[in-house]
Every structure is written in C-alpha cells, then in structure tokens.
Design a protein around this motif. Structure first.
Motif, short mmCIF file in Angstrom:
data_model
loop_
_atom_site.label_atom_id
_atom_site.label_comp_id
_atom_site.label_asym_id
_atom_site.label_seq_id
_atom_site.Cartn_x
_atom_site.Cartn_y
_atom_site.Cartn_z
N UNK A 132 -13.99 14.09 57.11
CA UNK A 132 -14.38 12.70 57.21
C UNK A 132 -13.18 11.79 57.20
N UNK A 133 -13.38 10.49 57.43
CA UNK A 133 -12.26 9.53 57.48
C UNK A 133 -11.84 9.13 56.08
N UNK A 134 -10.53 8.99 55.87
CA UNK A 134 -10.08 8.53 54.56
C UNK A 134 -8.67 7.95 54.61
N UNK A 135 -8.44 7.01 53.70
CA UNK A 135 -7.11 6.53 53.35
C UNK A 135 -7.09 6.50 51.83
N UNK A 136 -6.05 7.07 51.23
CA UNK A 136 -6.04 7.29 49.78
C UNK A 136 -4.68 6.90 49.20
N UNK A 137 -4.73 6.27 48.02
CA UNK A 137 -3.54 6.04 47.20
C UNK A 137 -3.89 6.52 45.80
N UNK A 138 -3.08 7.44 45.26
CA UNK A 138 -3.44 8.11 44.00
C UNK A 138 -2.20 8.28 43.13
N UNK A 180 -7.34 4.63 44.33
CA UNK A 180 -8.03 3.71 45.22
C UNK A 180 -8.25 4.45 46.54
N UNK A 181 -9.45 4.30 47.06
CA UNK A 181 -9.91 5.20 48.13
C UNK A 181 -10.76 4.43 49.13
N UNK A 182 -10.48 4.63 50.40
CA UNK A 182 -11.27 4.04 51.47
C UNK A 182 -11.64 5.14 52.43
N UNK A 183 -12.87 5.64 52.32
CA UNK A 183 -13.26 6.73 53.19
C UNK A 183 -14.65 7.21 52.90
N UNK A 184 -15.00 8.30 53.56
CA UNK A 184 -16.30 8.95 53.38
C UNK A 184 -16.09 10.46 53.40
N UNK A 185 -16.70 11.14 52.45
CA UNK A 185 -16.63 12.60 52.40
C UNK A 185 -17.90 13.15 53.04
N UNK A 186 -17.76 13.77 54.20
CA UNK A 186 -18.89 14.36 54.91
C UNK A 186 -18.90 15.88 54.82
N UNK A 187 -17.97 16.44 54.09
CA UNK A 187 -17.88 17.89 53.93
C UNK A 187 -16.56 18.25 53.29
N UNK A 188 -16.45 19.52 52.90
CA UNK A 188 -15.23 20.00 52.26
C UNK A 188 -15.27 19.91 50.76
N UNK A 189 -15.75 18.81 50.22
CA UNK A 189 -15.98 18.61 48.79
C UNK A 189 -17.45 18.27 48.62
N UNK A 190 -18.12 18.97 47.73
CA UNK A 190 -19.56 18.76 47.57
C UNK A 190 -19.83 17.46 46.82
N UNK A 191 -20.70 16.64 47.39
CA UNK A 191 -21.10 15.38 46.76
C UNK A 191 -22.62 15.37 46.66
#
Length: 668
Positions: free
Chosen positions: A195-201, A136-147
């Motif tokens: 980018x901003x993120x909060x993650x539970x994995x 479960x993920x709340x965030x945005x990937x703006x760089x670092x990992x290609x999307x």
C-alpha cells in the motif's frame, strides 16, 4: 491518513554516505516555520492535528568525551524553558542541569495530521509509545501487516515498529541481536507494507530517525536538505504556500532551476545521531537502506517475463480486435469463453487475471467495514457517499467505476467527479456523460452522480498561486495544468443533474452539489503499465518491442517524481485521500507476468491496440463503448491546456512551437 512534517534543527547532517542527489546551486531565501507547515496540513481538513518535540542533548558530567551519552526527551509542542523543572521530566532522569551542559541541543519537531479512515476510536498523531518511540505516518496498509477490521493501521504499525531491534541503524555493527526471537528490523517492516505510505519514525533504542516513502511514491514526501542559508533539515507531505510566495522558486537563472524543496526519492533512509564526532555539535549521518522484500525488489526492477515475441505468438495476438465480439488467439494461448450481452466473447486468461487482480485491489481500497466516521452522521444511509472516482468517462475511470460498483455496498451512492474548462463542450465532459449512461445500463440500481465541476481559468488567480505551492517542486506549465485540473476535480464542488424520467436529456435541472466522499479512486499507473501514451507508439515504431519495454520501464521507475507526489498533494489538499488501484503491488506483478504483446498491440490504431489488455477487461465488465475509447490526458480532455496556452503563450500554435508543456513557470 493525511499528512506529516518534521523539522530537525541544531544537528549537523552528514550526507556523504547517502546516494541522495543534492543540489549545490544557491537556493532562494525562504523561511518555513512550524506554523507554515501546520497551516498547510490543516488545509487538508484533518480530523486531528498534533505535534511533539524531541529534545536531544548529551551529558557533560561524564569525564571522557567518547563516553558522552545522548539524552532524549519527548515533550508536547511548547516552548522549552531552560530550568531544572524541565529536566525533572526527562524520561530516563540521567541528564544533568540543562544550564550547565554547555553543548548544543538538537531538536526534532514532529507534526502529524490525520484524516482518519480506519479504526473505531479517534486517534491523534504523532504516536508515542512507552519506550519513547515516535511515529508520524501517512498511508494505508492493504497487506503485509495484519490489521483487524476495527483497528487503525497507524496504531498497528506503531506497535509493530516498537518490537523492532536496532539492527539496520547507522551505528549498529555485528549480527542481529534479536535473531531467533521473532523481532524484525525497521527496514524490513517498511518493506513489508503493501500500500501507499510516507513514514517518519524515531527509534529511541538506537537514537535513529527513520524516514522514507513507498517504492512507487504513492504518498508525497518533499525534503529540504541543510544549506548555508537554512541549516535545518525539513521533511513534509506538502510545500507550504509561504515557501513559494516568498521566493523566486520558479524563475530560471542562467538555465538553472533553484528550489527550496525536492521530491524525496523512494526508499528507506536513516539519520543516526553521534555526539562524539565533532566537539560542540551533534552530528547526524544519513544513509540509504536496501528494501528487505525480495518480491518488492522485483517490482522495482520492473523486469517483464517476456517482451520479444516469436513470429507465431505475435501473429496470433495481432488477429485480435475489440471492434468485434470474438477474439482470436493462437492455439498455445489460454482462452476462456465469457458471456457478454447476446454474444459470446473469447477472452484471454491473462485479461481474466488482470481483472481478478484489479477487482481485489478496488475491494481493498473501497472497504467500508468499521470505518471511522469522525462524528459524522447522516439522516439517511443513502445520503452517504464514501468513495468517489476521478472520472473522465475514459477507459481507466470506467473500469474503476464498474469495479467499485461490484465492491461497494449497494446502499451507497458513487460520485463521478468530472472537471471541464469548456463547459459541456470539453471532450471529457462529453465522454463522461456517455460513460455514466453506460454505467447505469450495467448497474441500474446504483445511485450514480456525475458531478460536473466547471471552471474558468481566467478567474483562478489566487487558486493558481495556491496550486503552484501544491505542485512544488514540480515547476512546468504541464504540471500546473494537471495540478489545477486534479485539485478542482478532487474538490467535488460542482453540479449534478436530476435524472430524467425519460431517455431525453432536455430540460434537466442542474443542482449545486459538493461530494463529501473522503476516498477518491484515481487511474494513475494504467497508461505507464499498458502503453497508453503517444510516446509509447513512437518508441515502438523506432525501437520495436525492446524500445517499447524500456520506455515503459522508465515510466514506472520515474512515476514517483513525475506524477505521484504532485497528484497526491493536489488531491489531499481537499481533504480527500487518493487511492490508486492500478498501482497495487499485486496488479503490477500480474501485468509483469504477462507477455508484452498480450498487454498492448501498437500496430493497431488508437482505441484498439493501445492498452489492449484493459480493453479486454472492459469488455468482460460489459463496458463495450468504453472499451474502444482513445486515450486522452486530463489536461487535454478538460481543455485546461488549451486555455492555459492561450493565456500564457497567446495561442495553441505558439504554445506548441515553444513546447509549452515542458516550459518552466516564471512567477516574476
């Protein structure tokens, strides 16, 4: 994304190896249920909300206690019946009869709400892959990992994490088993995200729960550590209303504040399961993990390249003033000529670098390519307003608005959200009206809408209680004032005035309007990085450049606790996603590479020397009036602080004598 929550029960959690601060004080008696968490997340207006359970148990059929094997089962959110049919659904088929196990069963319940802003196809959290991993993920990937432009970043993150080895988990020892095979560890993947993120994995291969939030806390994550009264371990993007309404969270007893929740410190954490430590119980151990990105570690340390000027450097910089059209810099400084209006302006290369970094940051946060519209349709394209700005008409929001105009497709409108508790007389309303006129001057073809959100504090009884739950665990009147102002502004529910055919503001018609923008740009981080607060001037007066630099570093290293979690929760409650261009990793890096005396000059008066470099950026954008505006915090500019002081302390004078801003709220 939107929000996440987790409830872990049936597991004894060992915090001895963690550096997390834990309160040993008694806590209020509060009951937070799955339904409470779902209701809090559902208020955010997600496109989807889902949940999954992981049932943990271990096999008693093995002869040796040390050989006991954990078995995990991912299920839909439903009551688990203790029968053979349930066990037949186990993914690995190794579990014995549930009724005959005789040992405690641990349970992890994941809840994910999705405000989908990326990807062509609808998604539902939690993500579950074929290996039994859950995200479960709340965030945005703006760089670092290609999307890719047509992909959802949550799906891409799930795929990336699924390729991770078990190295870095609590139970792992020895060298990386996947070295040389292109695999990475979970902490390294988390550290890579820009980018901003909060993650539970949940990583199935290592039986490890990973959780955390980005290094600047741009996405909220609050935690409840197990206590005698409530042995569960809870993580959530938001505190449900019930956790405030049932308790005396905001009361102060013997000078000590008690709370069910606390802000999770920025970082990466793991909870690994061990079935053999304590007979009859499942035990989990929490550990902190180092960031795996050297550049990110430098930003966290917040070490500026130079903050103690030599006399010749300082003399040249002090000659500069934004009141005129020409800036004077020492011969050793890099300068460039910039055309702005009828005259040329000499602008420093550092200011140009900041403008370039900010422009890229806004572009990333305003990108509309292949955006998921969740079934929304608009009869006319020009009706669609995808991005709004939290707008006071001050320096920071004017810069963001001008840059958004440059980055956003010209067919879209831009909503400027302005809140007032004193009608047309509030300072922020006055500056907002002046600001939109200046924006229309530099961008006359853009459809600017100043959304005037008016409120009366005396009529916000239920709303105040709700915002108390949103700011929780923050607990002062200043937090509440800021929270209410942000919450109302982000709602976008107000009035717009029809643009007059002449320059006169008389006889304008006000029309009811609600902004549908799902993305809100916010100026957080500008004051901390560019010395915009009054206390920065005090520190400079008392401690010189060194004292100022230390105060700014303190601000940046505690921004997650003082500001970001609270602000994210209040804005997200309206179905909006807050984005913070000034807190982009590359913007922070550029500002740290600039000598402090080029960033600010606190020997000059307010509106000139404070946030000096941003005033130069504003000049480059043609915002000459905004470039000389003094700093004004939202609680003062909207006049909510004045109204709150009168309501709670009788007068502004009494509130000032009581240092009202830092007084904790008493709900009794």
């Amino acid at each position: 994304m939107c929000g996440i929550a987790l409830i872990v029960s049936g597991i004894r959690i060992d915090l001895s190896s963690s550096t997390l601060l834990q309160s040993l004080n008694p806590e209020p008696l509060v009951t937070v249920s799955v339904d409470d968490l779902k209701a809090a997340l559902r208020r955010r207006g997600p496109d989807s909300l889902g949940s999954k359970k992981i049932i943990l148990q271990y096999n008693k059929n093995l002869s040796s206690v040390d050989d006991r094997e954990l078995v995990s089962v991912v299920t839909d959110d439903a009551e688990i019946e203790n029968d053979q049919s349930f066990l037949q659904n186990c993914s690995n088929g190794k579990a014995g009869n549930y009724n005959q196990l005789g040992y405690s069963v641990g349970e992890l319940q994941f809840i994910g709400a999705t405000l989908q802003l990326r990807g062509l196809n609808p998604i539902i959290q939690p993500f579950v892959d074929s290996y039994g991993n859950v995200l479960i993920y709340n965030g945005e990937i703006f760089g670092g990992i290609h999307v890719e432009s047509d992909r959802n970043d949550g799906e891409v993150l799930m795929q990336t994490l699924g390729n991770c080895c078990s190295c870095g988990s609590n139970g792992h020892t020895g060298p990386c088993s996947a070295a040389g095979h292109g695999c990475s560890s979970v902490p390294n993947v988390f550290s890579t995200i820009k980018g901003p993120w909060a993650i539970i994995y949940w990583q199935e291969s290592s039986r490890t729960l990973w959780f955390g939030r980005d290094a600047f806390g741009r996405r909220s994550l609050v935690v409840h550590w197990p206590t005698v009264k409530d042995s569960r371990f809870l993580i959530s993007s938001v505190s449900p209303f019930s956790s405030v309404d049932q308790s005396s969270d905001f009361e102060v007893e013997n000078g000590t504040h008690h709370n069910f929740w606390e802000e999770l410190s920025c970082g990466i954490y793991s909870l690994s399961m061990d079935a053999s430590k304590l007979d009859g119980y499942l035990v989990g151990e929490v550990k902190n993990h180092e960031w795996g990105n050297a550049m990110l570690l430098e930003l966290i340390k917040w070490e500026r390249v130079s903050f103690n000027p030599k006399p010749n450097e300082l003399h040249g910089s002090l000659n500069g003033t934004l009141e005129g059209q020409h800036h004077m810099y020492p011969a050793s400084s890099d300068i460039m000529t910039f055309e702005s209006g009828p005259n040329q302006t000499m602008i420093s290369l550092p200011a140009h670098n900041v403008l370039s970094a900010l422009r890229k940051s806004v572009m990333l946060r305003a990108s509309q390519h292949r955006i998921f519209e969740a079934g929304r349709c608009y009869s006319r394209r020009e009706e669609h307003v995808p991005v709004a700005v939290l707008f006071s008409g001050g320096l920071d929001s004017m810069i963001l608005s001008a840059l958004l105009d440059e980055c956003l497709d010209p067919s879209y409108g831009i909503d400027l959200l302005n809140v007032s508790f004193d009608g047309q007389s509030a300072p922020d309303r006055i500056s907002a009206k002046a600001g939109v006129k200046e924006l229309r001057r530099i961008a006359p073809l853009r459809r600017w809408k100043l959304v005037e959100i008016d409120s009366d504090l005396s009529k916000l009884t239920l709303e105040m209680k709700h915002v108390m739950s949103l700011i929780n665990p923050a607990n002062t009147y200043m937090d509440l004032n800021i929270g209410v102002a942000l919450w109302l502004a982000a709602s976008g529910d107000g009035w717009v005035s029809e643009r007059p055919s002449t320059n006169s503001d008389e006889n304008q018609q006000r029309l009811s309007y609600k902004s549908e923008a799902r993305i809100v740009l916010v100026g957080s981080g500008a004051d901390e990085q560019c010395a915009g607060y009054g206390r920065h001037r005090t520190k400079y007066r008392c401690g010189g450049w060194h004292g100022l630099n230390e105060e700014m570093k303190l601000d940046m290293q505690r921004i997650w606790k003082r500001n970001m979690g609270r602000d994210d929760r209040c804005i997200a409650d309206n179905g909006k996603e807050a984005r913070f261009p000034f807190l982009d990793e590359d913007v922070i890096r550029v500002l740290l590479d600039i000598p402090l005396w080029e960033v600010t000059n606190l020997d000059q008066p307010s509106g000139t020397g404070d946030k000096k470099i941003l005033r130069e950026v504003a000049q480059m954008l043609g915002l000459h009036e905004a470039a000389v505006l003094p700093k004004r915090a939202i609680q003062f500019g909207s006049r909510i602080a004045r109204e709150s002081n009168r309501k709670n302390f009788g007068s502004n004078r009494a509130a000032n004598q009581a240092s009202a801003g830092s007084v904790m709220i008493n709900r009794s």
